[in-house]
Design a protein around this motif. Structure first.
Motif, PDB file in Angstrom:
ATOM      1  N   GLY A  56       0.824  -1.194   0.000  1.00 56.65           N
ATOM      2  CA  GLY A  56       0.000   0.000   0.000  1.00 56.65           C
ATOM      3  C   GLY A  56       0.861   1.248   0.000  1.00 56.65           C
ATOM      4  N   VAL A  57       0.277   2.346  -0.469  1.00 57.14           N
ATOM      5  CA  VAL A  57       1.011   3.602  -0.583  1.00 57.14           C
ATOM      6  C   VAL A  57       0.238   4.719   0.112  1.00 57.14           C
ATOM      7  CG1 VAL A  57       1.989   5.304  -2.169  1.00 57.14           C
ATOM      8  CG2 VAL A  57       1.996   2.883  -2.796  1.00 57.14           C
ATOM      9  N   PHE A  58       0.917   5.442   0.989  1.00 58.40           N
ATOM     10  CA  PHE A  58       0.384   6.659   1.580  1.00 58.40           C
ATOM     11  C   PHE A  58       0.851   7.827   0.711  1.00 58.40           C
ATOM     12  CE2 PHE A  58       0.997   3.672   5.073  1.00 58.40           C
ATOM     13  CZ  PHE A  58      -0.249   3.701   5.687  1.00 58.40           C
ATOM     14  N   LEU A  59      -0.053   8.722   0.362  1.00 57.16           N
ATOM     15  CA  LEU A  59       0.263   9.802  -0.562  1.00 57.16           C
ATOM     16  C   LEU A  59       0.015  11.166   0.072  1.00 57.16           C
ATOM     17  CD1 LEU A  59      -1.565   8.202  -3.587  1.00 57.16           C
ATOM     18  CD2 LEU A  59       0.883   8.575  -3.513  1.00 57.16           C
ATOM     19  N   HIS A  60       0.930  12.091  -0.191  1.00 56.89           N
ATOM     20  CA  HIS A  60       0.734  13.468   0.253  1.00 56.89           C
ATOM     21  C   HIS A  60       1.285  14.415  -0.793  1.00 56.89           C
ATOM     22  CE1 HIS A  60       1.845  17.293   2.250  1.00 56.89           C
ATOM     23  NE2 HIS A  60       0.676  17.113   2.820  1.00 56.89           N
ATOM     24  N   GLY A  61       0.473  15.394  -1.182  1.00 55.31           N
ATOM     25  CA  GLY A  61       0.898  16.365  -2.180  1.00 55.31           C
ATOM     26  C   GLY A  61      -0.126  16.498  -3.285  1.00 55.31           C
ATOM     27  N   GLY A  62       0.300  17.030  -4.411  1.00 57.45           N
ATOM     28  CA  GLY A  62      -0.596  17.252  -5.529  1.00 57.45           C
ATOM     29  C   GLY A  62      -0.835  16.003  -6.359  1.00 57.45           C
ATOM     30  N   LYS A  63      -1.632  16.156  -7.407  1.00 56.59           N
ATOM     31  CA  LYS A  63      -1.948  15.039  -8.291  1.00 56.59           C
ATOM     32  C   LYS A  63      -0.691  14.483  -8.949  1.00 56.59           C
ATOM     33  CE  LYS A  63      -6.702  16.173  -9.589  1.00 56.59           C
ATOM     34  NZ  LYS A  63      -7.626  16.388 -10.732  1.00 56.59           N
TER      35      LYS A  63
ATOM     36  N   PRO B  69     -10.824  -5.140   0.640  1.00 55.27           N
ATOM     37  CA  PRO B  69     -10.405  -4.394  -0.559  1.00 55.27           C
ATOM     38  C   PRO B  69     -11.550  -3.949  -1.453  1.00 55.27           C
ATOM     39  CG  PRO B  69      -9.933  -6.735  -0.798  1.00 55.27           C
ATOM     40  CD  PRO B  69     -10.335  -6.535   0.622  1.00 55.27           C
ATOM     41  N   ASP B  70     -12.713  -4.582  -1.332  1.00 53.93           N
ATOM     42  CA  ASP B  70     -13.817  -4.264  -2.233  1.00 53.93           C
ATOM     43  C   ASP B  70     -14.801  -3.252  -1.656  1.00 53.93           C
ATOM     44  OD1 ASP B  70     -12.851  -6.083  -4.140  1.00 53.93           O
ATOM     45  OD2 ASP B  70     -13.864  -7.753  -3.139  1.00 53.93           O
ATOM     46  N   MET B  71     -14.542  -2.761  -0.467  1.00 60.01           N
ATOM     47  CA  MET B  71     -15.479  -1.801   0.114  1.00 60.01           C
ATOM     48  C   MET B  71     -15.371  -0.458  -0.618  1.00 60.01           C
ATOM     49  SD  MET B  71     -13.661  -0.717   3.726  1.00 60.01           S
ATOM     50  CE  MET B  71     -12.082   0.137   3.757  1.00 60.01           C
ATOM     51  N   ASP B  72     -16.409   0.361  -0.492  1.00 55.21           N
ATOM     52  CA  ASP B  72     -16.433   1.654  -1.151  1.00 55.21           C
ATOM     53  C   ASP B  72     -15.295   2.541  -0.665  1.00 55.21           C
ATOM     54  OD1 ASP B  72     -18.707   0.836  -2.444  1.00 55.21           O
ATOM     55  OD2 ASP B  72     -20.088   1.912  -1.115  1.00 55.21           O
ATOM     56  N   LYS B  73     -14.876   3.444  -1.523  1.00 58.43           N
ATOM     57  CA  LYS B  73     -13.854   4.426  -1.154  1.00 58.43           C
ATOM     58  C   LYS B  73     -14.378   5.275   0.008  1.00 58.43           C
ATOM     59  CE  LYS B  73     -13.302   7.804  -3.981  1.00 58.43           C
ATOM     60  NZ  LYS B  73     -12.950   8.612  -5.166  1.00 58.43           N
ATOM     61  N   ILE B  74     -13.508   5.543   0.982  1.00 60.88           N
ATOM     62  CA  ILE B  74     -13.930   6.260   2.188  1.00 60.88           C
ATOM     63  C   ILE B  74     -13.108   7.524   2.374  1.00 60.88           C
ATOM     64  CG2 ILE B  74     -14.052   6.171   4.715  1.00 60.88           C
ATOM     65  CD1 ILE B  74     -14.676   3.256   4.556  1.00 60.88           C
ATOM     66  N   LYS B  75     -13.788   8.596   2.796  1.00 66.65           N
ATOM     67  CA  LYS B  75     -13.122   9.821   3.214  1.00 66.65           C
ATOM     68  C   LYS B  75     -13.299   9.951   4.725  1.00 66.65           C
ATOM     69  CE  LYS B  75     -13.809  13.708   0.971  1.00 66.65           C
ATOM     70  NZ  LYS B  75     -14.511  14.941   0.512  1.00 66.65           N
TER      71      LYS B  75
ATOM     72  N   PRO C 153      -3.419  -0.465  -3.039  1.00 63.95           N
ATOM     73  CA  PRO C 153      -4.237   0.297  -2.082  1.00 63.95           C
ATOM     74  C   PRO C 153      -3.550   1.602  -1.704  1.00 63.95           C
ATOM     75  CG  PRO C 153      -4.188  -2.024  -1.480  1.00 63.95           C
ATOM     76  CD  PRO C 153      -3.196  -1.853  -2.601  1.00 63.95           C
ATOM     77  N   THR C 154      -4.297   2.698  -1.741  1.00 66.19           N
ATOM     78  CA  THR C 154      -3.711   3.998  -1.460  1.00 66.19           C
ATOM     79  C   THR C 154      -4.558   4.771  -0.453  1.00 66.19           C
ATOM     80  OG1 THR C 154      -4.889   5.023  -3.318  1.00 66.19           O
ATOM     81  CG2 THR C 154      -2.680   4.186  -3.749  1.00 66.19           C
ATOM     82  N   VAL C 155      -3.891   5.606   0.318  1.00 68.08           N
ATOM     83  CA  VAL C 155      -4.559   6.526   1.236  1.00 68.08           C
ATOM     84  C   VAL C 155      -3.924   7.899   1.067  1.00 68.08           C
ATOM     85  CG1 VAL C 155      -5.093   7.111   3.623  1.00 68.08           C
ATOM     86  CG2 VAL C 155      -5.092   4.718   2.914  1.00 68.08           C
ATOM     87  N   TRP C 156      -4.730   8.896   0.699  1.00 69.87           N
ATOM     88  CA  TRP C 156      -4.261  10.272   0.586  1.00 69.87           C
ATOM     89  C   TRP C 156      -4.352  10.954   1.943  1.00 69.87           C
ATOM     90  CZ3 TRP C 156      -2.085  12.544  -3.613  1.00 69.87           C
ATOM     91  CH2 TRP C 156      -2.263  11.929  -4.865  1.00 69.87           C
TER      92      TRP C 156
ATOM     93  N   GLU D  12     -10.019  10.844  -7.490  1.00 72.61           N
ATOM     94  CA  GLU D  12     -10.611   9.769  -8.290  1.00 72.61           C
ATOM     95  C   GLU D  12     -10.298   8.383  -7.742  1.00 72.61           C
ATOM     96  OE1 GLU D  12      -9.450  10.198 -12.309  1.00 72.61           O
ATOM     97  OE2 GLU D  12     -10.409  12.155 -12.594  1.00 72.61           O
ATOM     98  N   TYR D  13      -9.273   8.270  -6.936  1.00 76.09           N
ATOM     99  CA  TYR D  13      -8.918   6.947  -6.428  1.00 76.09           C
ATOM    100  C   TYR D  13      -8.326   7.089  -5.029  1.00 76.09           C
ATOM    101  CZ  TYR D  13      -4.183   8.354  -7.788  1.00 76.09           C
ATOM    102  OH  TYR D  13      -2.990   9.024  -7.922  1.00 76.09           O
ATOM    103  N   GLY D  14      -8.360   5.987  -4.294  1.00 72.64           N
ATOM    104  CA  GLY D  14      -7.780   5.950  -2.959  1.00 72.64           C
ATOM    105  C   GLY D  14      -8.702   6.469  -1.880  1.00 72.64           C
ATOM    106  N   ASP D  15      -8.474   5.992  -0.651  1.00 73.60           N
ATOM    107  CA  ASP D  15      -9.164   6.539   0.506  1.00 73.60           C
ATOM    108  C   ASP D  15      -8.468   7.850   0.892  1.00 73.60           C
ATOM    109  OD1 ASP D  15     -10.958   4.304   0.798  1.00 73.60           O
ATOM    110  OD2 ASP D  15      -9.271   3.158   1.586  1.00 73.60           O
TER     111      ASP D  15
END
Length: 337
Positions: free
Chosen positions: A121-128, A319-325, A141-144, A152-155
């Motif tokens: 999995g990848v944790f992301l911070h910053g711009g597109k 892994p199949d659950m809806d994207k969450i904020k 799997p990603t988390v912003w 468009e993608y990732g929690d």
């Protein structure tokens, strides 16, 4: 049934459900009972798993994650970046997971974490991310973290910026301010940046209040703008501020201009927190020590990191659950707190 739906059925937050399912963090007995009851009533199977590793992988029990800074590497050196990293590592340490840190090189090279196998999995911070890199990230799997980046993608885990604006107005009101002013950037994107959400929360509260309020907007200068250009923008803002009548006695600054506006007001003889009550931006904004006496916004960066790690572990389990904020709480702090 998604985790969000389960939380709603149980009457608790998604973060509480995450902590219980991951067995990572405190969950009260009352909340645990509510979640168990909701799981039973909705036939929710918490043991469903989808593994990302082959069964013959000798390290299949050890998870490997990457913290990827998608913009300027200096973002990771701020107090916010440091605290988020601590939050992630605090949570992952108990699982025995590995965490490596990488960033997008200015020359466009693809980070190894996106080409080598074994990244869970990848944790992301910053711009597109550029399109070719985004396509690679989407396979994992990603988390912003925070509000920037691709929606468009990732929690996603971010502070409740709208509520920050609302609380800022209410706080100025509690100080008996008679005319309050909010300083923000002009909206320049379809996806509202954090300062726009703060402005909207402030404006919503102010529109229902009895206190006179004003809004001053300036151009979004961008993360790479020099301190000299920011100072010039602050001068223009203060010029507009001084033209307001009656002169505001309460000021909320949604963006990183706070220290510069503070300095310019002081230079002109207006003393923040004496002549005007100020909420002047985030705890770690550039130049924060210029205005240590003003009220600051604490976005609870370490808690954001912790919740991001919990969200990632939950995503691997379902892994199949809806994207969450995930939305986190914030605080307003004075200099002596």
């Amino acid at each position: 049934m998604t985790i969000r739906e389960l939380a709603k059925a149980a009457g608790v937050s998604t973060a509480t459900v995450s902590r219980m399912l991951n067995k990572n963090g405190f969950v009260s007995k009352e909340a645990e009972e509510k979640i168990n009851a909701a799981m039973k009533a909705n036939n929710f199977n918490s043991e469903k798993r989808t593994t990302r590793r082959a069964s013959n992988d000798e390290n299949s029990n050890q998870l490997n994650f990457t913290m990827l800074w998608t913009s300027d590497i200096r973002d990771s050196m701020t107090a916010t970046g440091h605290e988020m990293m601590l939050g992630i590592t605090d949570t992952l340490r108990s699982t025995g997971a590995n965490l490596v840190v990488d960033y997008i090189d200015p020359n466009g090279d693809i980070p190894k974490c996106l080409t080598e196998t074994g990244c869970d999995g990848v944790f992301l911070h910053g711009g597109k991310l550029p399109k070719h890199l985004a396509e690679l990230v989407k396979k994992t799997p990603t988390v912003w973290l925070l509000q920037a980046g691709d929606t468009e993608y990732g929690d996603r885990v971010q502070p409740d910026h709208w509520k920050i604006g609302l609380n800022a107005y209410e706080h100025l009101k509690s100080q008996n301010c008679k005319h309050v002013c909010c300083i923000s950037h002009k909206l320049s994107s379809i996806s509202p940046p954090y300062w726009q959400s703060r402005l909207e929360g402030f404006s919503h509260a102010a529109s229902f209040g009895a206190i006179k309020y004003s809004i001053i907007k300036t151009e979004d200068l961008g993360a790479s703008t020099s301190p000299e250009n920011i100072s010039k923008a602050a001068i223009e803002v203060v010029n507009s501020f001084e033209e307001l009548s009656p002169r505001p006695d309460g000021l909320f600054i949604t963006n990183a201009l706070g220290p510069y506006i503070n300095a310019e007001l002081t230079r002109r003889g207006t003393i923040p927190m004496k002549d005007i009550y100020m909420i002047s931006g985030d705890m770690d904004s550039y130049g924060q020590f210029i205005d240590t006496e003003t009220i600051k916004i604490d976005i609870q960066a370490r808690e954001i990191g912790k919740l991001a790690a919990e969200a990632m572990l939950l995503r691997l389990k379902s892994p199949d659950m809806d994207k969450i904020k995930y939305i986190t709480e914030t605080k307003l702090l004075s200099s002596n707190e």
